[in-house]
Design an enzyme around this catalytic site. Structure first.
Site, PDB file in Angstrom:
ATOM      1  CB  CYS A  18      39.259  97.606 -20.042  1.00  0.00           C
ATOM      2  SG  CYS A  18      37.537  98.090 -20.094  1.00  0.00           S
ATOM      3  CG  ASP A  51      26.658 105.461 -21.489  1.00  0.00           C
ATOM      4  OD1 ASP A  51      26.750 104.572 -20.627  1.00  0.00           O
ATOM      5  OD2 ASP A  51      25.807 106.359 -21.476  1.00  0.00           O
ATOM      6  CG  ASP A  52      29.531 101.358 -19.359  1.00  0.00           C
ATOM      7  OD1 ASP A  52      30.676 101.313 -18.922  1.00  0.00           O
ATOM      8  OD2 ASP A  52      28.574 101.850 -18.742  1.00  0.00           O
ATOM      9  CG  ASP A  69      36.750  96.200 -22.990  1.00  0.00           C
ATOM     10  OD1 ASP A  69      37.699  96.993 -23.075  1.00  0.00           O
ATOM     11  OD2 ASP A  69      35.723  96.436 -22.335  1.00  0.00           O
TER      12      ASP A  69
END
Ligand code: CO
Ligand code: CO
Length: 350
Positions: A18, A51-52, A69
């Site tokens: 991921c 960023d996430d 994800d």
């Protein structure tokens, strides 16, 4: 765990991993060269930073956090796989400081080859994890595919003034990690049948643990930067903090919590290819203490699924936060600090 047909789910998976917003480094390079989308003032966190999750402002008081994800089976128990996938997908919302509210399932499944009960167990695991996090499952999409894959798209809410990114670390901050690393080495060993039942349970527990408590406890502190440790490994995500914040980072190898037997398994050669390529991507940005072996360096870049939060917190608040996290049974450790030396680089000491 559930009693489901004895199919070794991980044997059906070829690639995992991921990489938060857009995936593995090789693919990220392609995706980042997409024509830039139309400028939009409401996009508070978009494609221009690693960023996430993305953040889009809806009103003065409210923004949404969006992330997605999915991956191939990382454990053999389908219920556990569902739990891992959900905890992992939700984590990017926590990393941004958001509150996840809704989720959509993403399903690929060989419906003619595998028993339907396996898919039911995967979905059940995810649903139970979403319930634990008080997230409403509102839909999803499935396709028939040779290789099973599962994940979720998660939406959260956040106050536009409270967004946590990986670009705000300041010299003097301490870095706190809330889960042990070594998950990639453990799960690739699991796939080869090298782990005991107890070890499988331990790595599964680490991956199915939500970062919810860690995020909630940290809300009483001034978090300058935040991310979660996933596909790029600890040093990969630390590099993003160092480069994004234009600061140096120093970490102490011996303070980094590593799952049991990881060193032994790594020495025996069970290091995923992704963890080795993570090392190649970041090695130029890192100075390693002479005493560290190549094995140690690979452990620090080992690709993680559903890893802990990595928080950059003002030095004077760090010990208090570490204690508060531990009091809530979060396995938190101070692993290093942020410096003004060598911006963008990492120094690993022993
Ligand atoms: Co992610
Ligand atoms: Co992330």
């Amino acid at each position: 765990m559930t009693n489901t047909p004895s199919v070794k789910l991980t044997s059906l998976s070829h690639k995992g991993g991921c990489g938060c917003k857009i995936g593995p480094k090789e693919l990220q390079e392609v995706l980042q060269n997409l024509p830039t989308s139309i400028p939009n003032n409401n996009v508070l966190v978009g494609l221009d930073t690693s960023d996430d999750a993305g953040v889009y402002q809806l009103s003065e008081e409210l923004a949404i956090v969006q992330t997605l994800d999915f991956f191939t089976p990382i454990v053999d128990d389908p219920y556990d796989f569902g739990q891992v996938a959900a905890a992992n997908a939700v984590s990017d919302v926590y990393a941004m400081g958001g509150t996840p509210v809704t989720a959509l399932n993403i399903v690929a499944f060989p419906i003619a080859q595998l028993e339907k009960s396996i898919l039911s167990a995967i979905l059940e695991g995810a649903k139970d994890k979403l319930n634990e996090a008080s997230i409403a499952l509102v839909g999803g999409h499935s396709i028939d595919d040779e290789e099973p894959k599962f994940g979720l798209s998660v939406t959260g809410t956040i106050h536009p003034g409270k967004i946590r990114t990986n670009t705000g670390a300041k010299p003097g901050d301490k870095l706190i990690l809330t889960k042990p690393i070594g998950v990639g080495i453990m799960t690739s060993s699991l796939k080869k049948g090298l782990l005991s039942e107890k070890e499988i349970q331990l790595v599964t527990k680490v991956m199915t643990t939500l970062n919810k408590t860690a995020m909630e406890v940290s809300q009483s502190y001034d978090i300058n930067a935040s991310t979660d440790v996933t596909g790029f490994g600890l040093l990969g995500h630390l590099t993003e903090i160092a480069q994004g914040s234009d600061v140096g980072v120093q970490i102490d190898y011996n303070s980094v919590p590593v799952l049991p037997r990881v060193h032994e398994l790594a020495e025996a050669g069970h290091i995923p290819g992704g963890s080795k390529s993570n090392f190649q991507y970041v090695e130029k940005q890192i100075h390693f203490a002479e005493s560290l072996q190549q094995i140690d360096k690979w452990i620090l870049t080992d690709a993680v699924t559903s890893g802990g939060l990595l928080l950059s917190v003002p030095g004077e608040e760090a010990i208090s936060l570490e204690k508060a996290l531990r009091a809530k049974e979060v396995d938190a450790s101070i692993i290093g600090e942020v410096t003004e030396n060598t911006p963008g680089k990492i120094d690993v000491t022993t």
